[in-house]
Scaffold this motif. Structure first.
Motif, PDB file in Angstrom:
ATOM      1  N   LYS B  43       0.809  -1.230   0.000  1.00 41.79           N
ATOM      2  CA  LYS B  43       0.000   0.000   0.000  1.00 41.79           C
ATOM      3  C   LYS B  43       0.833   1.268   0.000  1.00 41.79           C
ATOM      4  O   LYS B  43       0.342   2.353  -0.268  1.00 41.79           O
ATOM      5  N   VAL B  92       2.568  -6.497   5.390  1.00 41.93           N
ATOM      6  CA  VAL B  92       1.517  -7.116   6.203  1.00 41.93           C
ATOM      7  C   VAL B  92       2.002  -7.317   7.640  1.00 41.93           C
ATOM      8  O   VAL B  92       1.250  -7.155   8.596  1.00 41.93           O
ATOM      9  N   SER B  94       4.235  -5.478   9.167  1.00 39.22           N
ATOM     10  CA  SER B  94       4.804  -4.291   9.805  1.00 39.22           C
ATOM     11  C   SER B  94       3.866  -3.743  10.873  1.00 39.22           C
ATOM     12  O   SER B  94       2.646  -3.756  10.715  1.00 39.22           O
ATOM     13  N   PRO B  95       4.446  -3.271  11.996  1.00 41.60           N
ATOM     14  CA  PRO B  95       3.630  -2.672  13.052  1.00 41.60           C
ATOM     15  C   PRO B  95       2.776  -1.511  12.541  1.00 41.60           C
ATOM     16  O   PRO B  95       1.636  -1.352  12.957  1.00 41.60           O
ATOM     17  N   TYR B  97       1.388  -1.006   9.710  1.00 42.74           N
ATOM     18  CA  TYR B  97       0.185  -1.394   8.973  1.00 42.74           C
ATOM     19  C   TYR B  97      -0.910  -1.826   9.950  1.00 42.74           C
ATOM     20  O   TYR B  97      -2.081  -1.489   9.791  1.00 42.74           O
ATOM     21  N   GLU B  98      -0.513  -2.536  10.972  1.00 42.19           N
ATOM     22  CA  GLU B  98      -1.466  -2.921  12.014  1.00 42.19           C
ATOM     23  C   GLU B  98      -2.065  -1.669  12.657  1.00 42.19           C
ATOM     24  O   GLU B  98      -3.271  -1.572  12.901  1.00 42.19           O
ATOM     25  N   PHE B 100      -2.376   1.172  11.332  1.00 45.54           N
ATOM     26  CA  PHE B 100      -3.277   1.792  10.362  1.00 45.54           C
ATOM     27  C   PHE B 100      -4.663   1.143  10.408  1.00 45.54           C
ATOM     28  O   PHE B 100      -5.689   1.829  10.453  1.00 45.54           O
ATOM     29  N   LEU B 101      -4.697  -0.179  10.436  1.00 48.75           N
ATOM     30  CA  LEU B 101      -5.976  -0.877  10.484  1.00 48.75           C
ATOM     31  C   LEU B 101      -6.704  -0.585  11.793  1.00 48.75           C
ATOM     32  O   LEU B 101      -7.921  -0.377  11.813  1.00 48.75           O
ATOM     33  N   ALA B 102      -5.917  -0.549  12.890  1.00 48.81           N
ATOM     34  CA  ALA B 102      -6.518  -0.237  14.189  1.00 48.81           C
ATOM     35  C   ALA B 102      -7.139   1.143  14.157  1.00 48.81           C
ATOM     36  O   ALA B 102      -8.239   1.381  14.649  1.00 48.81           O
ATOM     37  N   GLU B 105     -10.306   1.078  12.215  1.00 48.98           N
ATOM     38  CA  GLU B 105     -11.346   0.323  12.909  1.00 48.98           C
ATOM     39  C   GLU B 105     -11.956   1.142  14.036  1.00 48.98           C
ATOM     40  O   GLU B 105     -13.165   1.176  14.217  1.00 48.98           O
ATOM     41  N   GLU B 117      -6.190   6.696   3.288  1.00 45.75           N
ATOM     42  CA  GLU B 117      -5.372   5.666   2.663  1.00 45.75           C
ATOM     43  C   GLU B 117      -4.119   5.444   3.490  1.00 45.75           C
ATOM     44  O   GLU B 117      -3.683   6.323   4.226  1.00 45.75           O
ATOM     45  N   PHE B 118      -3.544   4.263   3.322  1.00 43.66           N
ATOM     46  CA  PHE B 118      -2.337   3.932   4.071  1.00 43.66           C
ATOM     47  C   PHE B 118      -1.239   4.966   3.831  1.00 43.66           C
ATOM     48  O   PHE B 118      -0.543   5.386   4.755  1.00 43.66           O
ATOM     49  N   GLU B 120      -1.492   8.175   3.116  1.00 45.22           N
ATOM     50  CA  GLU B 120      -1.714   9.419   3.861  1.00 45.22           C
ATOM     51  C   GLU B 120      -1.412   9.209   5.330  1.00 45.22           C
ATOM     52  O   GLU B 120      -0.825  10.064   5.995  1.00 45.22           O
ATOM     53  N   PHE B 187      -2.176   0.457  19.895  1.00 39.11           N
ATOM     54  CA  PHE B 187      -1.673  -0.891  19.643  1.00 39.11           C
ATOM     55  C   PHE B 187      -0.168  -0.928  19.544  1.00 39.11           C
ATOM     56  O   PHE B 187       0.449  -1.885  19.959  1.00 39.11           O
TER      57      PHE B 187
END
Lengths: 315, 195
Positions: B43, B92, B94-95, B97-98, B100-102, B105, B117-118, B120, B187
């Protein structure tokens, strides 16, 4: 892969990915690459042209040669130092001019640029063209340019300092005039003289010719032969690009598609082709893909549909 | 398929002879597809562009060896696949990226975050990290981005483990405040990443 995973899903995804050997991932990716359609954001599209410049920089043959012969030059430089010391004094004024780096103007695909040279000469540079000169030398005794691509020159009159354009295949010497010069490696070079007089010299065959107003000289890329034509619509054909047109002369269908591909960066998929001798002469807009395609639709009685960067052609 | 195949054959034969124009044409035809494809997995635009750059430079350097009948699209894939899979695995795991998803969410505010977006996200976090003092910045980069342990980071920076822990805590606190979003970096602080 989506960005809408939850953190918990990510941890499952991580274990899945860790359990997959590279070979299996390759198979998944290969299918995606063959089947997928790809869209880029506007921002990424803009970054692509910067990326291209970086890549072209690294691929430029000049730099590679530097790498290969650098060692030779290091040794040569050591030998040359005493010699240089001795001659520096005599050469001082001349080397000052040589030290000037040459100034380069170049255009990308679809780009056009108007350049005003120090002597007042005006140059309109068509896409994918470049022009360079050394400012230290340019103004003193003669006016010399290196050139590739296509451009229209309106040369400022100066009978004391001849104006010379050198391209891959031609050397053009003038005093003050207007002409269009096209020298791209993949095609025959062409010069159209709008006004005045010029001398054309073919570098390959050493043949030379004097052109007068309205003449068109065509240089064969194969043997360096110059052909001089005097046709009534030469001006219209040679200068059509100035009005944002792609100009085609007795082009086969494949050649027409090729020009559009080069210009707009699209790919064609065609399941049909016209007879070999069904050629196209005319102009297509160079800033309007849909307009260009609709002309083809009428001429060849076909349908052209655009999806992304691909144009599908059907009868 | 007449049109496309013939043009590609022509470009390949010119490329084999060293034509920069043919190379540039091939770039114009395929680079956007390749970049879009890479960005599906990786991303981070910079990483994706690196792959595109490596692949096209390899195409140019090996131009003489290209077979006349090859498909450029296939060739680009063969050249890109290993790089892409490696970069994909890295991202996938990498801390950040996690993180980012957190962030996506937890952040349910309608005005911000939901559509970020990842890329930004990386930019925002990086610009805030740049504002930290040097010790905090390095401690966070080593432990949270490069996935080093506290011990490795301590020996690399020549500081005690306790100092590193404190600096990371302080730095993260400041980041949280700067970014103004409650859950961001939560996180980062509690999870242990692979590697």
């Amino acid at each position: 892969m989506s960005d809408s995973l939850s953190v918990e899903e990510l941890s499952q995804f991580r274990s899945w990915l860790a359990s997959m050997p590279d070979d299996d991932l390759e198979r998944i990716l290969a299918k995606e690459w063959q089947d997928g359609s790809f869209n880029l954001s506007q921002k990424d599209k803009e970054r692509l042209s910067q990326l291209k410049e970086r890549i072209m920089d690294q691929c430029s043959p000049k730099r590679r040669i530097q790498g290969i012969v650098a060692t030779f030059f290091k040794i040569a430089a050591l030998i040359a130092i005493p010699v240089l010391c001795y001659t520096t004094w005599h050469w001082r004024s001349y080397s000052k001019q040589l030290a000037d780096q040459s100034i380069v103007f170049s255009t990308q695909k679809g780009e056009r640029s108007t350049i005003s040279l120090p002597d007042g000469t005006l140059v309109i540079l068509n896409e994918l063209s470049s022009l360079s000169y050394s400012p230290g030398i340019f103004n003193s005794k003669s006016r010399q340019l290196d050139f590739e691509g296509e451009a229209f020159f309106q040369v400022a009159k100066d009978s004391l300092r001849p104006f010379t354009v050198k391209s891959a295949g031609l050397r053009v010497t003038v005093l003050g005039t207007q002409f269009n010069l096209m020298d791209r490696v993949s095609e025959n070079a062409e010069l159209f003289l709008k006004d005045g007089k010029v001398m054309v010299f073919s570098i390959l065959s050493s043949q030379s010719a004097e052109l007068s107003k309205g003449d068109r000289a065509i240089l064969s890329r194969n043997d360096g032969q110059l052909t001089i034509l005097r046709s009534t619509n030469a001006e219209q054909e040679s200068l059509a690009w100035l009005d944002h047109n792609i100009v085609l002369k007795k082009a086969s269908f494949v050649e027409v598609l090729d020009r559009i591909t080069k210009h707009y960066g699209v790919t064609f998929e065609a399941n049909w082709e016209p007879a070999e001798d069904d050629t196209f002469t005319g102009t297509l807009p160079s800033d309007d893909l849909e307009g260009a395609l609709s002309i083809l639709e009428i001429v060849y009685h076909i349908r052209a549909s655009i999806s992304g960067r691909t144009v599908r052609i059907s009868k | 398929m007449h049109g496309k195949v013939d043009i590609e054959r022509m470009l390949i034969s010119q490329l084999k002879q060293g034509s920069e124009r043919a190379f540039s044409d091939l770039y114009n035809i395929y680079a956007h597809q390749l970049l879009a494809f890479c960005k599906r997995y990786v991303k981070d635009s910079e990483k994706a562009e690196e792959i595109v750059q490596d692949v096209f430079i390899a195409l140019w350097r090996n131009r003489e060896k290209i077979s006349q009948d090859t498909s450029i699209k296939g060739l680009l894939f063969v050249s890109a696949r290993r790089l892409l899979i490696n970069a994909w695995r890295k991202m996938v795991n990498s801390p950040i990226y996690e993180e980012f998803l957190a962030f996506k969410e937890k952040d349910t505010a309608p005005d911000a975050g939901a559509s970020i977006e990842f890329d930004e996200f990386l930019q925002i976090v990086n610009s805030e990290i740049d504002k930290l003092n040097k010790t905090q910045r390095n401690a966070i980069i080593y432990t949270r981005f490069k996935g080093l342990s506290i011990r490795e980071t301590a020996s690399l920076m020549g500081l005690s483990e306790q100092t590193i822990k404190n600096q990371v805590t302080l730095g993260l606190k400041q980041l949280r405040q700067a970014l103004g979003i409650n859950y961001i970096l939560f996180f980062m602080f509690f999870m242990n990443w692979p590697r």
